[in-house]
Design an enzyme around this catalytic site. Structure first.
Site, PDB file in Angstrom:
ATOM      1  CG  ASP A 196      98.435  98.407 121.656  1.00  0.00           C
ATOM      2  OD1 ASP A 196      99.014  97.946 122.655  1.00  0.00           O
ATOM      3  OD2 ASP A 196      97.995  97.693 120.736  1.00  0.00           O
ATOM      4  CB  SER A 225      95.960  90.919 121.651  1.00  0.00           C
ATOM      5  OG  SER A 225      97.040  91.106 122.523  1.00  0.00           O
ATOM      6  CG  HIS A 230      96.458  95.913 123.749  1.00  0.00           C
ATOM      7  ND1 HIS A 230      97.121  95.577 122.588  1.00  0.00           N
ATOM      8  CD2 HIS A 230      96.128  94.746 124.343  1.00  0.00           C
ATOM      9  CE1 HIS A 230      97.197  94.261 122.497  1.00  0.00           C
ATOM     10  NE2 HIS A 230      96.597  93.740 123.547  1.00  0.00           N
TER      11      HIS A 230
END
Length: 330
Positions: A272, A171, A302
């Protein structure tokens, strides 16, 4: 649009996130208005305290405060090694955690870090970079460059191999890993990083992607567009669309500026909001002539690489470790 089926554990995480999101957004909005970050710091501390009660596998763990790079930037490193490897020279994984640049610690990512250390038989160096909104761009990435510079010059201190360094992040940490690969190339350390592993990375200043417009706003898919935008707003000192800095959002670079980068694995999750930009970055890396591979994990959300229950976690871990071993020839 019908929702893609996800593992029941992911559903639990998404339901919990949906309940907590309004509280988090309120805390972030208050911090932005008052410049008082104590509530955010309290949320971090409470989360870490809860996670600290979960037992983790045995590992050798040490902490170092180091200074590196041309500007002598200070950064804290937490080093993980497999049990019994004290006297071995190990390959090095520089690990950049996710959490929207605002959250994330050795507690939120501890199990993943340990699994990478044991599965890759490597020294995993958790880069404990400064969090926003207290610290904003570009401090975190400069701390990352300081960590790389220090490790490159002082690997012997930690029984690490300076010729076998990989950067890995999820991320926001995937963003920092991608950017550090660019920065190393631009600053004369082109050959220092042997591979980059980008796990559902944030890389774009645009929300004009189908996955951003659809999956981000589905409650079942964990991270809302409001939360994502709050994280981005707090990380950058100016609106991201005005920044136009590839060290913030590397996807803005044209293909011809993405050459001579380390081999890349880009791992994305089907459900995601960041899926499409991660895959667009992979495509650009490949078009630029880099050694790159992209893998979309179906049914994953995610953050799936910090949710150990479903089989997607083990698949993701094995995929990353196999790629790392191949590129390091270990």
């Amino acid at each position: 649009m019908s929702k893609t089926p996800i593992h029941p554990i992911y559903k639990q995480e998404c339901d919990r996130s949906e309940l907590q999101s309004p509280i988090l957004l309120g805390v972030i909005a208050n911090a932005m208005e008052t410049k008082d970050y104590s509530q955010i710091q309290a949320l971090r501390a409470a989360g870490d305290e809860q996670l600290s009660k979960i037992p983790l596998p045995d590992i050798i763990k040490t902490t170092k405060e180091v200074t590196g790079g041309p500007d002598n930037v200070n950064v804290k490193l937490v080093i993980y090694r497999p049990i019994g490897s004290e006297d071995e020279i190990l390959p090095i994984i520089l690990y950049f955690h996710g959490g929207g640049y605002m959250f994330g610690s050795t507690y939120t990512h501890g199990k993943s870090v340990i699994d990478f250390a044991n599965s890759a038989h490597a020294a995993v160096i958790f880069v404990d970079y400064s969090l926003s909104p207290e610290a904003q761009f570009p401090l975190a990435i400069e701390e990352g460059f300081a960590a790389l510079s220090w490790v490159r010059e002082n690997a012997a201190e930690i029984n690490g191999d300076p010729e076998k360094i990989v950067v890995l992040g999820d991320s926001a940490g995937g963003n920092l890993s991608a950017v550090l690969s660019l920065m190393a190339r631009d600053r004369g350390l082109k050959d220092a990083i042997k591979a980059q592993v980008l796990i559902y990375p944030y890389v774009s200043d645009s929300d004009d992607f189908p996955s951003r417009k659809v999956t981000s706003d589905e409650a079942d898919y964990f991270i809302s567009s409001d939360i994502l935008n709050a994280f981005i707003t707090n990380y950058f000192p100016v609106p991201v669309m005005e920044l136009k800095n590839p060290y913030g959002t590397p996807l803005i670079l044209p293909v011809e500026k993405l050459t001579d980068l380390p081999p890349a694995l880009v791992l994305t999750a089907e459900c995601d909001g960041l899926r499409d930009e991660g895959e667009a970055y992979y495509s650009k890396l490949l078009e630029a002539g880099n050694d790159a591979i992209g893998v979309r994990v179906l049914g994953a959300i995610h953050g799936f690489m910090t949710i150990q229950g479903p089989p997607q976690y083990r698949f993701g871990l094995n995929t990353c470790v196999s790629f790392i071993k191949d590129k390091l020839d270990i």
